[in-house]
Enzyme design. Sequence first.
Site, PDB file in Angstrom:
ATOM      1  N   ASP A  70       0.833  -1.201   0.000  1.00 21.58           N
ATOM      2  CA  ASP A  70       0.000   0.000   0.000  1.00 21.58           C
ATOM      3  C   ASP A  70       0.870   1.254   0.000  1.00 21.58           C
ATOM      4  O   ASP A  70       2.020   1.240   0.446  1.00 21.58           O
ATOM      5  CB  ASP A  70      -0.966   0.013   1.190  1.00 21.58           C
ATOM      6  CG  ASP A  70      -0.261  -0.004   2.541  1.00 21.58           C
ATOM      7  OD1 ASP A  70       0.787  -0.668   2.651  1.00 21.58           O
ATOM      8  OD2 ASP A  70      -0.771   0.641   3.481  1.00 21.58           O
ATOM      9  N   GLU A 135       0.042  -0.985   5.931  1.00 18.58           N
ATOM     10  CA  GLU A 135       1.112  -0.383   6.731  1.00 18.58           C
ATOM     11  C   GLU A 135       0.935   1.122   6.832  1.00 18.58           C
ATOM     12  O   GLU A 135       1.214   1.718   7.874  1.00 18.58           O
ATOM     13  CB  GLU A 135       2.482  -0.704   6.117  1.00 18.58           C
ATOM     14  CG  GLU A 135       3.662  -0.449   7.057  1.00 18.58           C
ATOM     15  CD  GLU A 135       4.179   0.985   7.046  1.00 18.58           C
ATOM     16  OE1 GLU A 135       4.925   1.353   7.965  1.00 18.58           O
ATOM     17  OE2 GLU A 135       3.838   1.752   6.110  1.00 18.58           O
ATOM     18  N   GLU A 136       0.454   1.734   5.754  1.00 15.88           N
ATOM     19  CA  GLU A 136       0.273   3.183   5.749  1.00 15.88           C
ATOM     20  C   GLU A 136      -1.039   3.597   6.408  1.00 15.88           C
ATOM     21  O   GLU A 136      -1.281   4.783   6.622  1.00 15.88           O
ATOM     22  CB  GLU A 136       0.309   3.721   4.306  1.00 15.88           C
ATOM     23  CG  GLU A 136       1.604   3.446   3.556  1.00 15.88           C
ATOM     24  CD  GLU A 136       2.771   4.297   4.056  1.00 15.88           C
ATOM     25  OE1 GLU A 136       2.613   4.983   5.088  1.00 15.88           O
ATOM     26  OE2 GLU A 136       3.837   4.258   3.421  1.00 15.88           O
TER      27      GLU A 136
END
EC number: 3.5.1.18
Length: 380
Positions: A70, A135-136
């Site tokens: 991502d 993750e973001e």
Amino acid sequence: MTDSLVLSLAKDLIARPSVTPIDEGCQKMMAEFLAPLGFEIEPMVFHDTTNLWARRGTTGPVFCFAGHTDVVPSGPAEKWHTPPFEPTIIDGMLYGRGAADMKGSIASMMAAVQRFTTDYPAHQGSIAFLITSDEEGPFINGTPKVIETLEARQEKITWCLVGEPSSTNHVGDVVKNGRRGSLTGDLTIYGIQGHVAYPHLAENPVHLAIPALNELASKQWDQGNEFFPATSFQIANINSGTGASNVIPGEMQVQFNFRYSTELTDSQIKQQVAAILDNHGLRYELKWTLSGQPFLTGSGKLVEATQNAIKAITGQETELSTSGGTSDGRFIAPTGAQVIELGPVNATIHKVNECVRVADLETLSDIYYNMMQQLLVDHD
């Protein structure tokens, strides 16, 4: 001129607009690349998040590449030199959202693994990929859930290389061998609302809070140590009042964050904050959010292999650092794995015109390959 394997893979990944938590087929592409190399492919989907666990080999030690497909939103496309999801090379730089954070790293990992498994088909131990599309974002259904699954079946990672963009000026000049912990407090301080002309009939929570907040902000929480700077307290948001100039507010909201070293635990921080607030006689409510514990990978095989590989490929020494924000390494380290972060230069991450030097991706792939040689090949 035909693109190299690393560049071709990086372009393919960047062209997929995988804004968190959407994967846009990145992991499917990775799976199709890794399966012919002997990897067992295990997609793990939790709610809106796509994760990939891929492993080649059944024995230990396990060398794991970790990362995320991502990316953050591109921002206004018209402010980019080139369309953010159309990978473009200008003067040796590859432009596109995710080029540095961290699709370039993933491409370097994939190319290194193809080369390594071709050269060493009977390598020791196992090679794995732990990839997430979260993750973001809120990091709830990504790496933490994959680790929970692996732990439940007692599948252990020995060494983990997270491909976050760790470098400052050139590839490998900085390696993250740990990260500070992150603890956020959401504090509500209660007073009594009233008219500003009659302060004796009210209690202004802003006035009550200022001395306590000043003490929190000026306190030396610890001295840090040889690996970590001193713990940092920062106020992020303050809100109070109705918007009217003649009303004393009834409550005040303050949000603050600690970035803390291994000299403190989250429990110790919570206790000390509560003691300060109580000493000031405040009526308050405080909610805590722990984003990650601090971790440190000290001297050992992974750090040694990383330093040796960077020296062998670039001719440069590397700096071990724990500075910066958090990464998914914080979810992997508590399992007992040795964790480091090594990726490209981070100067343009999350910015308009994010880019990475094409040659750096080749260098990074060579470093990853060298590390696997050191850790997974019998040199006797």
